[in-house]
Design a protein around this motif. Structure first.
Motif, PDB file in Angstrom:
ATOM      1  N   LEU A 136       0.611  -1.201  -0.055  1.00 49.39           N
ATOM      2  CA  LEU A 136       0.183   0.118  -0.043  1.00 49.39           C
ATOM      3  C   LEU A 136       1.093   1.421   0.018  1.00 49.39           C
ATOM      4  O   LEU A 136       1.538   1.410   0.793  1.00 49.39           O
ATOM      5  CB  LEU A 136      -0.918   0.118   1.116  1.00 49.39           C
ATOM      6  N   GLU A 137       0.569   2.584  -0.963  1.00 54.06           N
ATOM      7  CA  GLU A 137       0.897   3.840  -0.864  1.00 54.06           C
ATOM      8  C   GLU A 137       0.983   4.338   0.292  1.00 54.06           C
ATOM      9  O   GLU A 137       2.073   5.367   0.698  1.00 54.06           O
ATOM     10  CB  GLU A 137       0.910   4.734  -1.698  1.00 54.06           C
ATOM     11  N   ASP A 138       0.221   4.142   1.364  1.00 52.02           N
ATOM     12  CA  ASP A 138       0.116   4.814   2.040  1.00 52.02           C
ATOM     13  C   ASP A 138      -0.633   4.198   3.823  1.00 52.02           C
ATOM     14  O   ASP A 138      -1.238   4.090   3.843  1.00 52.02           O
ATOM     15  CB  ASP A 138      -0.832   5.897   2.283  1.00 52.02           C
ATOM     16  N   PRO A 139       0.740   2.921   3.867  1.00 52.60           N
ATOM     17  CA  PRO A 139       0.422   2.152   5.191  1.00 52.60           C
ATOM     18  C   PRO A 139      -0.266   2.714   6.433  1.00 52.60           C
ATOM     19  O   PRO A 139      -1.258   1.949   6.943  1.00 52.60           O
ATOM     20  CB  PRO A 139       1.523   1.552   4.958  1.00 52.60           C
ATOM     21  N   GLN A 140      -0.005   4.458   6.390  1.00 51.51           N
ATOM     22  CA  GLN A 140      -0.970   4.828   7.918  1.00 51.51           C
ATOM     23  C   GLN A 140      -2.367   5.207   7.615  1.00 51.51           C
ATOM     24  O   GLN A 140      -2.457   4.805   9.020  1.00 51.51           O
ATOM     25  CB  GLN A 140       0.544   5.648   8.291  1.00 51.51           C
ATOM     26  N   GLN A 141      -2.230   4.832   6.302  1.00 46.81           N
ATOM     27  CA  GLN A 141      -3.828   5.752   6.371  1.00 46.81           C
ATOM     28  C   GLN A 141      -4.792   4.269   6.448  1.00 46.81           C
ATOM     29  O   GLN A 141      -5.979   4.294   7.535  1.00 46.81           O
ATOM     30  CB  GLN A 141      -4.229   6.301   4.942  1.00 46.81           C
ATOM     31  N   ASN A 142      -4.012   3.004   6.341  1.00 45.68           N
ATOM     32  CA  ASN A 142      -5.279   1.883   6.039  1.00 45.68           C
ATOM     33  C   ASN A 142      -4.930   1.197   7.427  1.00 45.68           C
ATOM     34  O   ASN A 142      -5.610   0.515   6.959  1.00 45.68           O
ATOM     35  CB  ASN A 142      -4.593   1.701   4.497  1.00 45.68           C
ATOM     36  N   GLY A 143      -4.208   0.986   8.142  1.00 44.99           N
ATOM     37  CA  GLY A 143      -3.552   0.497   9.236  1.00 44.99           C
ATOM     38  C   GLY A 143      -2.743  -1.461   8.607  1.00 44.99           C
ATOM     39  O   GLY A 143      -3.013  -1.905   9.187  1.00 44.99           O
ATOM     40  N   LYS A 144      -2.055  -1.189   7.348  1.00 45.77           N
ATOM     41  CA  LYS A 144      -1.970  -2.348   7.356  1.00 45.77           C
ATOM     42  C   LYS A 144      -0.718  -1.789   6.293  1.00 45.77           C
ATOM     43  O   LYS A 144      -0.788  -0.914   4.976  1.00 45.77           O
ATOM     44  CB  LYS A 144      -2.473  -3.533   6.932  1.00 45.77           C
ATOM     45  N   PHE A 145       0.168  -3.127   5.228  1.00 45.42           N
ATOM     46  CA  PHE A 145       0.810  -2.921   4.819  1.00 45.42           C
ATOM     47  C   PHE A 145       1.080  -3.351   3.793  1.00 45.42           C
ATOM     48  O   PHE A 145       1.538  -2.420   1.987  1.00 45.42           O
ATOM     49  CB  PHE A 145       2.773  -3.302   5.596  1.00 45.42           C
ATOM     50  N   PHE A 146       0.065  -4.423   3.556  1.00 49.58           N
ATOM     51  CA  PHE A 146       0.006  -4.670   2.295  1.00 49.58           C
ATOM     52  C   PHE A 146      -1.442  -5.429   2.214  1.00 49.58           C
ATOM     53  O   PHE A 146      -2.373  -6.132   2.927  1.00 49.58           O
ATOM     54  CB  PHE A 146       0.577  -6.161   2.050  1.00 49.58           C
ATOM     55  N   GLN A 147      -1.886  -5.672   1.341  1.00 49.90           N
ATOM     56  CA  GLN A 147      -3.621  -6.176   0.488  1.00 49.90           C
ATOM     57  C   GLN A 147      -3.815  -6.916  -0.718  1.00 49.90           C
ATOM     58  O   GLN A 147      -2.432  -6.243  -2.155  1.00 49.90           O
ATOM     59  CB  GLN A 147      -4.584  -5.480   0.979  1.00 49.90           C
ATOM     60  N   TYR A 148      -4.494  -7.526  -1.057  1.00 48.21           N
ATOM     61  CA  TYR A 148      -4.313  -7.959  -2.627  1.00 48.21           C
ATOM     62  C   TYR A 148      -5.133  -7.195  -2.974  1.00 48.21           C
ATOM     63  O   TYR A 148      -6.138  -6.168  -2.927  1.00 48.21           O
ATOM     64  CB  TYR A 148      -5.348  -9.211  -2.644  1.00 48.21           C
ATOM     65  N   GLU A 149      -5.207  -6.765  -4.599  1.00 50.23           N
ATOM     66  CA  GLU A 149      -5.394  -6.220  -5.653  1.00 50.23           C
ATOM     67  C   GLU A 149      -5.144  -6.392  -6.815  1.00 50.23           C
ATOM     68  O   GLU A 149      -4.793  -7.766  -6.975  1.00 50.23           O
ATOM     69  CB  GLU A 149      -4.551  -3.989  -5.573  1.00 50.23           C
ATOM     70  N   LEU A 150      -5.865  -5.018  -7.704  1.00 52.65           N
ATOM     71  CA  LEU A 150      -6.456  -6.276  -9.065  1.00 52.65           C
ATOM     72  C   LEU A 150      -5.206  -5.366  -9.885  1.00 52.65           C
ATOM     73  O   LEU A 150      -5.164  -4.477  -9.741  1.00 52.65           O
ATOM     74  CB  LEU A 150      -7.518  -6.029  -9.736  1.00 52.65           C
ATOM     75  N   SER A 151      -4.463  -5.466 -10.479  1.00 54.67           N
ATOM     76  CA  SER A 151      -3.597  -5.801 -11.687  1.00 54.67           C
ATOM     77  C   SER A 151      -4.230  -5.503 -13.447  1.00 54.67           C
ATOM     78  O   SER A 151      -4.332  -7.044 -13.375  1.00 54.67           O
ATOM     79  CB  SER A 151      -2.673  -5.986 -11.167  1.00 54.67           C
ATOM     80  N   ARG A 152      -4.066  -4.253 -14.281  1.00 59.54           N
ATOM     81  CA  ARG A 152      -4.367  -5.094 -15.665  1.00 59.54           C
ATOM     82  C   ARG A 152      -3.776  -4.935 -16.235  1.00 59.54           C
ATOM     83  O   ARG A 152      -3.642  -4.481 -17.535  1.00 59.54           O
ATOM     84  CB  ARG A 152      -5.598  -4.492 -16.112  1.00 59.54           C
ATOM     85  N   SER A 153      -1.896  -4.388 -15.913  1.00 65.18           N
ATOM     86  CA  SER A 153      -1.569  -4.308 -16.777  1.00 65.18           C
ATOM     87  C   SER A 153       0.079  -4.667 -16.273  1.00 65.18           C
ATOM     88  O   SER A 153       0.053  -5.130 -15.201  1.00 65.18           O
ATOM     89  CB  SER A 153      -1.093  -2.663 -17.152  1.00 65.18           C
ATOM     90  N   GLU A 154       0.812  -4.449 -17.256  1.00 66.16           N
ATOM     91  CA  GLU A 154       2.239  -5.369 -16.933  1.00 66.16           C
ATOM     92  C   GLU A 154       3.125  -4.665 -16.038  1.00 66.16           C
ATOM     93  O   GLU A 154       4.012  -4.922 -15.118  1.00 66.16           O
ATOM     94  CB  GLU A 154       3.278  -5.324 -17.912  1.00 66.16           C
ATOM     95  N   THR A 155       3.103  -3.696 -15.720  1.00 67.15           N
ATOM     96  CA  THR A 155       3.104  -2.450 -15.253  1.00 67.15           C
ATOM     97  C   THR A 155       2.944  -2.831 -13.251  1.00 67.15           C
ATOM     98  O   THR A 155       3.534  -2.182 -12.574  1.00 67.15           O
ATOM     99  CB  THR A 155       3.031  -1.360 -15.329  1.00 67.15           C
ATOM    100  N   GLU A 156       1.343  -2.490 -13.564  1.00 66.61           N
ATOM    101  CA  GLU A 156       0.981  -3.242 -12.543  1.00 66.61           C
ATOM    102  C   GLU A 156       1.155  -4.168 -11.866  1.00 66.61           C
ATOM    103  O   GLU A 156       1.575  -4.222 -10.219  1.00 66.61           O
ATOM    104  CB  GLU A 156      -0.992  -2.710 -12.445  1.00 66.61           C
ATOM    105  N   ILE A 157       1.368  -5.048 -12.242  1.00 65.65           N
ATOM    106  CA  ILE A 157       1.853  -6.086 -12.218  1.00 65.65           C
ATOM    107  C   ILE A 157       2.791  -6.563 -11.075  1.00 65.65           C
ATOM    108  O   ILE A 157       3.460  -6.797 -10.064  1.00 65.65           O
ATOM    109  CB  ILE A 157       1.657  -6.773 -13.231  1.00 65.65           C
ATOM    110  N   ARG A 158       4.094  -6.037 -11.986  1.00 67.67           N
ATOM    111  CA  ARG A 158       5.408  -5.908 -11.699  1.00 67.67           C
ATOM    112  C   ARG A 158       5.548  -5.233 -10.450  1.00 67.67           C
ATOM    113  O   ARG A 158       7.510  -5.376  -9.753  1.00 67.67           O
ATOM    114  CB  ARG A 158       6.638  -5.251 -13.028  1.00 67.67           C
TER     115      ARG A 158
END
Length: 457
Positions: A136-158
């Motif tokens: 996550l770009e802003d873990p302090q705001q979300n209260g966690k450091f990682f989460q599942y997300e959906l990527s639709r481009s190679e850049t997002e996957i990498r």
């Protein structure tokens, strides 16, 4: 007659891995996944839902004794597999090596193969999106450091490359897949991939839209407190952490010399080698989810393709990183073989014994150790595994090691929680150092202790 189960039954029995498959079957207003006091994700919702026993939940929870096991799932998924092995599962081919194309290898923890296969499926038009874990770009705001997300481009996957030893869950992404038509690939550890396949058997929409599963070899799942332990031992304020890197890659050092890196909000980077951490011995089991004690799948046996680290020489000394890859579907095998011919992948074929050697410690813990743990008294739901209970084939020393790991994993949650509540980090750190010293005295002196046991006998 089989007993129907509820989410409460699985949680109370210590068998909830936090995958979110149960929550994905209801609305967000009814139930959600949330961190408990130990930093593990657990289902939380209305009492009527939480305590409700149902056939659907009983069949789809990956640790339910009534759910199909990995062998039963893999047989119809890969009916024409060229090979079948009791530890590796059904598969077409196995490989060792790395990605040669661009900088996939540099960006990943190992050889870059996970991101490459995900990107190749997207480039070839086999999928419209890839569900995987990202920072996550802003873990302090979300209260966690990682989460599942959906990527639709190679850049997002990498952007989602590298290892994430942090609790995440799939409920939000599974709901998204139901809402948005398309073809998807899901990346996950073995029990998460199993949960996906169990849901696909129940849900025709998920069965139609989830086209590929990419599995990750797994030792065990950590709680969120593992990151906080890094923070305490590196002596930086947790509210200033912007990014966590569990395995910072340095090509000049062996791949198995893990180095943790914390990036602060001001850009400062703080590093520390795992062997200098009080709880840095992975095999000891600090912060391990209790359900991991009852898992028998090391190499994601139900995934279309599975990836791990090549923990044997000369690969473990190669700081650039090397993957072990198990292609179970013929389509994935074809993609890989074509890329090898094109020079985009540097892989060579290996047999199942080689793969087993690279994960030898994991198989001992998940097969021999599991057989012993299944003989212990179990509160609540009793696990049903492919491994038969056995307390006779292990030596007294091996039993002591398995007992010690179980104690460390269970006690680390409680001791850390005490240190956290009292704002006294030293309580946990000193306990972890002492416990690790005892654990190492046992595991690193097995020969001498074995002779002592024989003499006492």
């Amino acid at each position: 007659m089989k007993k129907l189960l509820s989410p409460r039954d699985i949680v109370r029995s210590g068998l909830c891995i936090g995958c979110g498959s149960c929550v994905a079957q209801t609305s967000p207003d009814t139930a959600q996944m949330a961190f408990d006091k130990y930093g593990e994700l657990k289902p939380q919702g209305f009492h009527v839902w939480y305590r409700n026993v149902s056939e659907s939940f009983t069949r789809t929870c990956p640790f339910s004794p009534q759910a199909r096991n990995e062998d039963q799932l893999a047989a119809p998924l890969f009916p024409e597999a060229a090979h079948s092995d009791s530890k590796i599962g059904r598969f077409q081919k196995a490989y060792v090596g790395h990605v040669e194309e661009t900088d996939f290898r540099l960006q990943g923890s190992s050889g870059g193969m996970v991101s490459w296969v995900a990107a190749e499926l997207l480039r070839k038009g086999f999928v419209d999106g890839v569900v995987h874990v990202k920072a996550l770009e802003d873990p302090q705001q979300n209260g966690k450091f990682f989460q599942y997300e959906l990527s639709r481009s190679e850049t997002e996957i990498r952007a989602g490359a590298k290892s994430r030893y942090y609790p995440t869950e799939l409920s939000g992404m599974l709901r998204l897949i139901r809402e948005i038509p398309g073809n998807y690939a899901v990346v996950g550890v073995p029990c998460f991939i199993k949960a996906v396949h169990l849901l696909r058997l129940e849900d025709p929409v998920l069965r139609e839209r989830i086209k590929f599963t990419l599995g990750l070899f797994c030792g065990h799942m950590k709680s969120a407190r593992f990151v906080e332990s890094f923070v305490w031992q590196m002596q930086v304020p947790v509210h200033e952490i912007k990014q966590v890197e569990f395995r910072h890659k340095d090509p000049g050092r062996p791949a198995n010399w893990y180095n943790a890196r914390l990036t602060l909000q001001n850009g400062t980077k703080v590093n520390k080698d795992w062997w200098h951490l009080a709880d840095g011995d992975w095999g000891a089991g600090f912060f391990m989810n209790s359900a991991c004690n009852y898992c028998d799948d090391v190499v994601a046996e139900t995934a279309d393709v599975a990836f791990g680290d090549a923990w044997v020489e000369p690969y473990s000394s190669d700081g650039s990183g090397t993957n072990v890859v198990i292609a179970r579907s013929s389509l994935i095998e074809s993609l890989i073989d074509n890329a090898i011919q094109e020079g985009r992948l540097q892989l060579k074929e290996v047999d199942c014994r080689f793969v087993e050697q690279t994960q030898a410690a994991g198989f001992r813990q998940r097969r021999e150790g599991l057989a012993y743990r299944l003989t212990w008294r179990q509160e609540g739901i009793k696990p049903c595994k492919r491994v038969a209970p056995d307390s006779k084939s292990q030596t007294k020393l091996r039993k002591l090691i398995y007992r010690m790991r179980f104690y460390i994993s269970a006690a680390s949650h409680k001791v850390f929680n005490l240190a956290r509540k009292t704002n006294q980090p030293w309580i946990y750190i000193q306990w972890a150092r002492l416990t690790t010293s005892v654990y190492h005295a046992i595991t690193y002196n097995q020969g001498k202790l074995g002779q002592l046991f024989k003499w006492l006998k």
